[in-house]
Design a protein around this motif. Structure first.
Motif, PDB file in Angstrom:
ATOM      1  N   SER A  64       0.820  -1.203   0.000  1.00 48.12           N
ATOM      2  CA  SER A  64       0.000   0.000   0.000  1.00 48.12           C
ATOM      3  C   SER A  64       0.859   1.259   0.000  1.00 48.12           C
ATOM      4  N   ARG A  66       0.061   3.855   1.348  1.00 46.13           N
ATOM      5  CA  ARG A  66      -0.152   4.503   2.641  1.00 46.13           C
ATOM      6  C   ARG A  66       0.413   3.703   3.811  1.00 46.13           C
ATOM      7  N   ASP A 271      -5.324   2.808   1.184  1.00 47.06           N
ATOM      8  CA  ASP A 271      -6.158   3.675   0.372  1.00 47.06           C
ATOM      9  C   ASP A 271      -7.349   2.856  -0.140  1.00 47.06           C
ATOM     10  N   GLU A 274      -7.298   1.181  -3.472  1.00 41.89           N
ATOM     11  CA  GLU A 274      -6.291   0.158  -3.761  1.00 41.89           C
ATOM     12  C   GLU A 274      -6.866  -1.254  -3.819  1.00 41.89           C
TER      13      GLU A 274
END
Length: 310
Positions: A64, A66, A271, A274
């Motif tokens: 990810s 994030r 996210d 994703e």
């Protein structure tokens, strides 16, 4: 052990032209691996494989954008090690403590074919550990956990657990929670699970017992399935990336398939958009397939990941 000591120890284990040690995201130490046919990346935090890529192909693993690279939190993506429990536990973290603990790198070795093997060890867990037991009543028996990663044109991972107690069995769960990168989840099918029984946890913590379809699985909604008594291989067929990923395992009786879709609420390290680019196919022994390891015994969960374009 301080960061300087860790770095010095890692430097001594470097293999010129094959492994290099660096400071990764969040200042966490990592190992970069290069072979004639592939590249990989492993963080000491959780002994976490965050990257594997064959030469000329797209990355095999999803990570990810994030993901939080901080102590005390698992890296979102790659291959988290869920151990010694799977899922939530009252007054304890989700999926055990192995994935949020810094492992030590014990050894590195070059292979005749140009591949590399790295061996990691979880800090010793002795009797009286503060970690909560699998079931209420007593502390964990003393045990050791080791993780070996071999990087060639495929990724081989071996999680070994040894019960060091002279008289107590060790009850635990293990799972390599692998996130695979896909081109678009709508163009992906999973073969090898047809007609198999599974517990569906997508719409309730208790799970609902169901039987798999006779055709390969397609993800069209939030999916959280635990296939029990399943030791076979799974193939991920990706029509966008034009490749088939094959997951082969040993000493694993559970297969978990997960995709949060747009409906599962997740922490900020993922996210929501994703979900289209990943699917988890996880190998281990969880829930009704949890393990009971006799005193003095060792068991190794082995998973081999390979890919083939079409």
């Amino acid at each position: 052990m301080g960061n300087t000591d860790v770095t010095e120890r890692l430097r001594k284990l470097e293999i010129p032209g094959r492994t290099t040690f660096a400071t990764g995201n969040g200042g966490l130490p990592k190992i970069n691996i290069t072979t004639p046919r592939s590249a990989a990346e492993i963080y000491l935090h959780g002994a976490h494989v965050t990257h594997f890529q064959k030469t000329g192909e797209r990355p095999l693993l999803f990570l990810s954008a994030r993901s939080q690279f901080v102590p005390g939190q698992s890296i979102r993506g790659g291959v988290p090690i869920c151990f010694p429990w799977f899922g939530p536990r009252e007054n304890a973290g989700v999926h055990g403590f192995a994935r949020i603990t810094a492992w030590s790198l014990e050894a590195t070795a070059s292979l005749p074919d140009g591949g590399v093997t790295l061996r990691f060890r979880l800090p010793p867990t002795d009797a009286g550990s503060a970690w909560p037991p699998f079931d209420a009543g007593s502390a964990w028996p003393p045990f050791d956990a080791a993780f070996a990663v071999t990087v060639t044109d495929r990724l081989t991972m071996e999680l070994a657990t040894a019960n060091r107690s002279p008289d107590r069995p060790l009850e635990f769960e293990n799972c390599l929670h692998t996130y695979f990168a896909v081109g678009d989840i709508s163009a992906v099918s999973l073969a090898g699970l047809e007609t198999k029984l599974f517990d569906d946890f997508a719409h309730g913590a208790g799970g609902v017992r169901k039987e798999g379809d006779p055709s390969p699985l397609r993800i069209t909604q939030e999916t959280n399935r635990v296939y029990f008594d399943h030791a076979g291989a799974v193939e991920i067929h990706d029509d966008v990336l034009r490749r088939t990923i094959r997951v082969v395992k040993e000493n694993s009786s559970s297969t978990v398939v997960w995709n949060p879709w747009t409906t599962q609420k997740l922490p900020d390290d993922f996210d929501p958009a994703e979900y289209r680019r990943m699917v988890c196919v996880e190998s281990g022994n969880v829930k009704q397939n949890k393990l009971m390891l006799p005193p003095g015994q060792t068991i190794t969960l082995k998973v081999v990941l390979s890919s083939q374009p079409f």
